[in-house]
Design a protein around this motif. Structure first.
Motif, PDB file in Angstrom:
ATOM      1  N   ARG A   1       0.973  -0.780   0.446  1.00 56.61           N
ATOM      2  CA  ARG A   1      -0.143  -0.083  -0.530  1.00 56.61           C
ATOM      3  C   ARG A   1       1.035   1.002  -0.097  1.00 56.61           C
ATOM      4  NH1 ARG A   1      -3.211  -0.924   4.349  1.00 56.61           N
ATOM      5  NH2 ARG A   1      -2.014   0.177   5.580  1.00 56.61           N
ATOM      6  N   LYS A   2       2.054   1.399   0.859  1.00 61.96           N
ATOM      7  CA  LYS A   2       2.885   2.546   1.019  1.00 61.96           C
ATOM      8  C   LYS A   2       3.961   2.646  -0.209  1.00 61.96           C
ATOM      9  CE  LYS A   2       6.518   4.165   3.696  1.00 61.96           C
ATOM     10  NZ  LYS A   2       7.066   4.070   4.950  1.00 61.96           N
TER      11      LYS A   2
ATOM     12  N   GLY B   1       1.599   4.657  -2.802  1.00 67.41           N
ATOM     13  CA  GLY B   1       1.314   5.884  -2.147  1.00 67.41           C
ATOM     14  C   GLY B   1      -0.326   5.340  -1.893  1.00 67.41           C
ATOM     15  N   ILE B   2      -0.887   4.363  -1.967  1.00 69.19           N
ATOM     16  CA  ILE B   2      -2.613   4.710  -0.779  1.00 69.19           C
ATOM     17  C   ILE B   2      -2.729   5.014   0.941  1.00 69.19           C
ATOM     18  CG2 ILE B   2      -4.491   3.051  -1.012  1.00 69.19           C
ATOM     19  CD1 ILE B   2      -3.025   1.346  -3.356  1.00 69.19           C
ATOM     20  N   ARG B   3      -3.553   5.800   0.939  1.00 71.15           N
ATOM     21  CA  ARG B   3      -3.017   6.547   1.725  1.00 71.15           C
ATOM     22  C   ARG B   3      -4.484   5.923   2.699  1.00 71.15           C
ATOM     23  NH1 ARG B   3      -0.223  10.623   3.836  1.00 71.15           N
ATOM     24  NH2 ARG B   3       0.685  11.452   1.697  1.00 71.15           N
ATOM     25  N   ASP B   4      -5.618   5.230   2.086  1.00 72.04           N
ATOM     26  CA  ASP B   4      -6.697   4.833   2.728  1.00 72.04           C
ATOM     27  C   ASP B   4      -6.393   3.158   2.872  1.00 72.04           C
ATOM     28  OD1 ASP B   4      -7.604   3.557  -0.195  1.00 72.04           O
ATOM     29  OD2 ASP B   4      -8.927   5.734  -0.101  1.00 72.04           O
ATOM     30  N   SER B   5      -7.016   2.302   3.789  1.00 75.78           N
ATOM     31  CA  SER B   5      -7.169   0.804   3.204  1.00 75.78           C
ATOM     32  C   SER B   5      -8.375   0.509   2.636  1.00 75.78           C
ATOM     33  CB  SER B   5      -8.043   0.717   4.917  1.00 75.78           C
ATOM     34  OG  SER B   5      -9.360   0.732   5.486  1.00 75.78           O
TER      35      SER B   5
END
Length: 232
Positions: free
Chosen positions: A104-105, A108-112
């Protein structure tokens, strides 16, 4: 449908040994292509060239019309290519949750949202949330490896032998997930089991000694003849 991935006359060498010989394949958007071949045929080499882990010695790789040969592997991942390597390659010292968080990091994905979707596809991962990857069974690791690739919400999913060494019940779960994913992404599947490939693929191509020797609609394939050709 539009052409999503185009491989044109791709060559690769390991020193003086040529491992890929003028490989040309095209995948339309939303299509599933299964690539079969005996051990040593060049299947994994081709996939590693596609994701930027190996540099081809000739030819082109076009993603949505753009030549990506000069792109590093991280840019290809960020550009929509998800890769599940043979052997899974999860982080054995990290938990299931941490393995997914790393992906996810990286994207660059911040939400779940991506993680939630992965757990909906593979509910068993929630029960393994705090277990280290190295402590999981082969089938559990494979679900995690596929989930890690899906967190980045790829448009092209590349799977290298996802059923290798996996118990039948989890093979069925993986087959159901791939079938569901076909409705929203392009899939390139390297597989050793003819029945598994035929159940999912729109087309089946065969690689032999680094070259494509056949590329046909899955519905037109004689499975017994194909099995014989792969066992020779």
């Amino acid at each position: 449908m539009t052409e999503h991935l185009l491989i044109e006359r791709l060559d690769h060498h390991y020193g003086s040994a040529q491992s890929l010989r003028g490989v040309s394949l095209a995948l339309q958007s939303g299509e599933c292509l299964a690539l079969l071949g005996r051990n040593g045929a060049g299947k994994t080499t081709l996939l590693r060239c596609l994701v930027g882990l190996l540099a081809p010695s000739g030819g082109r790789i076009l993603l949505d019309g753009e030549d990506i040969r000069s792109w590093p592997s991280y840019r290809r991942a960020q550009g929509g290519i998800g890769y599940v390597p043979q052997g899974r390659d999860i982080f054995p010292g990290l938990t299931t949750a941490e393995n997914l968080a790393v992906s996810r990091k990286a994207h660059g994905i911040r939400d779940s949202s991506g993680t939630d979707e992965v757990c909906a596809l593979f509910p068993a991962l929630r029960t393994l949330w705090h277990r280290r990857g190295g402590d999981l069974s082969g089938g559990q690791q494979q679900q995690l490896a596929i989930g890690r690739a899906l967190v980045g919400q790829p448009r092209l999913l590349i799977l290298d032998e996802p059923t290798e060494g996996i118990q039948p019940s989890i093979v069925q779960a993986i087959e159901a997930v791939i079938a569901a994913l076909k409705t929203r992404m392009t899939i390139l599947l390297v597989e050793q089991y003819v029945d598994f490939a035929r159940s999912l693929a729109d087309r089946i191509a065969v690689l032999s000694r680094g070259a494509v020797v056949s590329d046909n609609a899955a519905a037109d394939i004689d499975p017994e003849r194909l099995r014989r050709s792969l066992s020779i």
